[in-house]
Write a protein that holds these residues in place. Structure first.
Motif, PDB file in Angstrom:
ATOM      1  N   THR A   1       0.836  -1.179   0.000  1.00  9.28           N
ATOM      2  CA  THR A   1       0.000   0.000   0.000  1.00  9.28           C
ATOM      3  C   THR A   1       0.882   1.245   0.000  1.00  9.28           C
ATOM      4  OG1 THR A   1      -1.507  -1.227   1.394  1.00  9.28           O
ATOM      5  CG2 THR A   1      -1.902   1.093   1.210  1.00  9.28           C
ATOM      6  N   LEU A   2       1.914   1.200   0.766  1.00 13.13           N
ATOM      7  CA  LEU A   2       2.827   2.337   0.811  1.00 13.13           C
ATOM      8  C   LEU A   2       3.484   2.524  -0.544  1.00 13.13           C
ATOM      9  CD1 LEU A   2       4.204   4.551   2.459  1.00 13.13           C
ATOM     10  CD2 LEU A   2       5.877   2.842   3.139  1.00 13.13           C
TER      11      LEU A   2
ATOM     12  N   ALA B   1       1.677   6.339  -6.833  1.00 15.98           N
ATOM     13  CA  ALA B   1       0.591   7.234  -7.211  1.00 15.98           C
ATOM     14  C   ALA B   1       1.010   8.692  -6.982  1.00 15.98           C
ATOM     15  CB  ALA B   1      -0.667   6.914  -6.416  1.00 15.98           C
ATOM     16  N   ALA B   2       1.699   8.947  -5.875  1.00 12.63           N
ATOM     17  CA  ALA B   2       2.161  10.313  -5.595  1.00 12.63           C
ATOM     18  C   ALA B   2       3.184  10.742  -6.635  1.00 12.63           C
ATOM     19  CB  ALA B   2       2.743  10.395  -4.193  1.00 12.63           C
ATOM     20  N   ALA B   3       4.079   9.796  -6.999  1.00 11.97           N
ATOM     21  CA  ALA B   3       5.100  10.106  -7.997  1.00 11.97           C
ATOM     22  C   ALA B   3       4.436  10.382  -9.344  1.00 11.97           C
ATOM     23  CB  ALA B   3       6.103   8.970  -8.099  1.00 11.97           C
ATOM     24  N   LEU B   4       3.431   9.601  -9.719  1.00 12.86           N
ATOM     25  CA  LEU B   4       2.727   9.812 -10.986  1.00 12.86           C
ATOM     26  C   LEU B   4       1.978  11.158 -10.963  1.00 12.86           C
ATOM     27  CD1 LEU B   4       1.317   6.266 -11.821  1.00 12.86           C
ATOM     28  CD2 LEU B   4       3.109   7.529 -13.004  1.00 12.86           C
ATOM     29  N   ALA B   5       1.363  11.498  -9.837  1.00 19.59           N
ATOM     30  CA  ALA B   5       0.650  12.767  -9.714  1.00 19.59           C
ATOM     31  C   ALA B   5       1.632  13.935  -9.806  1.00 19.59           C
ATOM     32  CB  ALA B   5      -0.125  12.812  -8.406  1.00 19.59           C
ATOM     33  N   ALA B   6       2.797  13.791  -9.163  1.00 24.11           N
ATOM     34  CA  ALA B   6       3.819  14.842  -9.220  1.00 24.11           C
ATOM     35  C   ALA B   6       4.324  14.999 -10.645  1.00 24.11           C
ATOM     36  CB  ALA B   6       4.956  14.526  -8.259  1.00 24.11           C
ATOM     37  N   ALA B   7       4.549  13.865 -11.338  1.00 25.39           N
ATOM     38  CA  ALA B   7       5.032  13.920 -12.723  1.00 25.39           C
ATOM     39  C   ALA B   7       3.972  14.577 -13.616  1.00 25.39           C
ATOM     40  CB  ALA B   7       5.380  12.519 -13.216  1.00 25.39           C
ATOM     41  N   ALA B   8       2.710  14.202 -13.404  1.00 25.52           N
ATOM     42  CA  ALA B   8       1.631  14.782 -14.207  1.00 25.52           C
ATOM     43  C   ALA B   8       1.543  16.285 -13.939  1.00 25.52           C
ATOM     44  CB  ALA B   8       0.303  14.097 -13.876  1.00 25.52           C
TER      45      ALA B   8
END
Length: 187
Positions: free
Chosen positions: A4-5, A11-18
């Motif tokens: 989960t972590l 997910a956080a990395a993908l959101a930051a990249a986006a």
């Protein structure tokens, strides 16, 4: 929990990249818009400078044409003046000839012998002829000088008036100033 972590981290990395790519796209659009605005301003400055150059060139053409017209008019005035002076000289010569002819045919007076009267008449007529000649010569010289001076003054007045057409209006520079960017913007 590790999964989960890791999923949250991904997910956080993908959101930051986006977000990074979205911010980059917005920045690229802003830079493109700024470049387009600056290009339009530069194009407008070039158009204004070209319009000013055309107006200045046209004024120069008009000025040169007017100066040539003034010079041509002065040359025509000079020809007319010389013609009038020649006519005045011819009139003076005709008058001198008439006085000389009169002196040659002058008769005697009542109290004098014919020879004495004729001599006095000839002397007076000859003196009169000399005086007419001198007066006519001086009058021609004065009239010619006065007319030449007047022609030159008229010509210079036209030249000055023509030159004044190139001067700016009182209080102005005569040329349009280029548009200045607003305070805080970069050219």
């Amino acid at each position: 929990m590790n999964l989960t972590l890791i999923t949250h981290l991904i997910a956080a990395a993908l959101a930051a990249a986006a977000a990074w790519f979205f911010q980059g796209a917005q920045m690229d659009a802003a830079v493109a818009k700024l470049n387009a605005t600056q290009a339009a301003q530069e194009s407008e400055r070039h158009r204004i400078a070209l319009d000013d150059a055309r107006a200045t060139f046209r004024k120069g053409e008009i000025h040169a044409r007017n100066q040539q017209e003034i010079a041509d008019a002065h040359a025509a005035q000079e020809k007319r003046r010389l013609f009038r002076l020649a006519a005045a000289a011819a009139d003076g010569e005709r008058l001198r000839k008439q006085v000389t002819e009169y002196a040659a045919t002058c008769g005697g007076g009542e109290a004098d012998s014919p020879a004495v009267a004729l001599q006095r008449c000839r002397d007076r007529a000859a003196t009169l002829g000399v005086l007419y000649g001198e007066a006519d010569s001086q009058a021609e010289a004065f009239a010619g000088a006065a007319e030449q001076h007047a022609d030159e003054v008229r010509t210079l007045m036209r030249v000055i008036q023509n030159d004044r057409t190139l001067l700016p209006l009182p209080g102005g520079l005569g040329l349009k100033a280029p548009p200045r960017p607003d305070a805080g913007s970069t050219p």
